[in-house]
Design an enzyme around this catalytic site. Structure first.
Site, mmCIF file in Angstrom:
data_model
loop_
_atom_site.group_PDB
_atom_site.id
_atom_site.type_symbol
_atom_site.label_atom_id
_atom_site.label_comp_id
_atom_site.label_asym_id
_atom_site.label_seq_id
_atom_site.Cartn_x
_atom_site.Cartn_y
_atom_site.Cartn_z
ATOM 1 N N SER A 17 0.796 -1.231 0.000
ATOM 2 C CA SER A 17 0.000 0.000 0.000
ATOM 3 C C SER A 17 0.826 1.278 0.000
ATOM 4 O O SER A 17 2.038 1.250 -0.090
ATOM 5 C CB SER A 17 -0.944 0.033 1.194
ATOM 6 O OG SER A 17 -0.196 0.215 2.385
ATOM 7 N N THR A 72 -1.755 0.830 -6.239
ATOM 8 C CA THR A 72 -1.838 0.215 -4.917
ATOM 9 C C THR A 72 -3.092 0.761 -4.250
ATOM 10 O O THR A 72 -3.957 1.316 -4.915
ATOM 11 C CB THR A 72 -0.550 0.469 -4.097
ATOM 12 O OG1 THR A 72 -0.573 -0.337 -2.913
ATOM 13 C CG2 THR A 72 -0.352 1.927 -3.745
ATOM 14 N N TYR A 73 -3.184 0.605 -2.942
ATOM 15 C CA TYR A 73 -4.347 1.107 -2.212
ATOM 16 C C TYR A 73 -3.883 1.968 -1.043
ATOM 17 O O TYR A 73 -2.726 1.906 -0.621
ATOM 18 C CB TYR A 73 -5.227 -0.053 -1.728
ATOM 19 C CG TYR A 73 -4.522 -0.962 -0.749
ATOM 20 C CD1 TYR A 73 -4.634 -0.750 0.629
ATOM 21 C CD2 TYR A 73 -3.721 -2.007 -1.184
ATOM 22 C CE1 TYR A 73 -3.961 -1.563 1.527
ATOM 23 C CE2 TYR A 73 -3.059 -2.823 -0.304
ATOM 24 C CZ TYR A 73 -3.184 -2.602 1.056
ATOM 25 O OH TYR A 73 -2.514 -3.402 1.943
ATOM 26 N N GLY A 102 5.726 -2.135 0.962
ATOM 27 C CA GLY A 102 5.800 -3.406 0.248
ATOM 28 C C GLY A 102 6.504 -3.257 -1.087
ATOM 29 O O GLY A 102 7.445 -2.470 -1.237
ATOM 30 N N ALA A 103 6.034 -4.003 -2.081
ATOM 31 C CA ALA A 103 6.672 -4.004 -3.403
ATOM 32 C C ALA A 103 6.726 -2.614 -4.026
ATOM 33 O O ALA A 103 7.654 -2.297 -4.775
ATOM 34 C CB ALA A 103 5.942 -4.971 -4.332
ATOM 35 N N ALA A 104 5.744 -1.759 -3.709
ATOM 36 C CA ALA A 104 5.724 -0.395 -4.259
ATOM 37 C C ALA A 104 6.965 0.393 -3.846
ATOM 38 O O ALA A 104 7.396 1.303 -4.555
ATOM 39 C CB ALA A 104 4.461 0.333 -3.812
#
Length: 127
Positions: free
Chosen positions: A25, A57-58, A73-75
């Site tokens: 996120s 993402t959110y 995270g991955a972002a």
């Protein structure tokens, strides 16, 4: 027919954190979220002005007034602290609603405080 239109835009946000080990996120100062009518868990697109990356993402709301813009995270792999990003949300509108829809747009200063609220985004708008 429904049309997907920009609903909210956070312009010139400066990344304050990138947390690779968080589940995912983007954390955004909740005062900024309120100004652009974005909600927790809403899907957003993030465009990195420094490297051209575009990700989705959110939202997780952050402390109001903190100026936090943290990709998790991955972002987090797509940004570095200090990068300038644009964050956009979208909504689906009927063709009639789309004709009168007015997205909420804010421009942030270097500390992620709201510097300006734009009533509209005209062609060739530069800041």
């Amino acid at each position: 027919m429904f049309r997907t239109m920009m609903n909210g835009k956070i312009h010139r946000a400066t990344v304050t954190e990138a947390n690779l080990n968080y589940v995912g996120s983007i954390t955004i100062d909740s005062a900024i979220l309120e100004a652009v009518d974005m909600l927790p868990n809403e899907k957003v697109q993030i465009v990195n002005n420094n490297n051209g990356a575009r990700i989705e993402t959110y939202i997780i709301p952050g402390e109001p007034g903190s100026g936090v813009i943290c990709l998790n995270g991955a972002a987090a792999r797509h940004v570095q602290v200090g990068d300038v990003v644009i964050i956009m949300s979208y909504g689906m509108f009927t063709s009639e609603e789309a004709k009168t829809h007015e997205p909420k747009i804010v421009v942030l200063d270097e500390k992620n405080h709201i510097e300006m609220i734009l009533p509209e985004e005209k062609a060739h708008t530069t800041l």
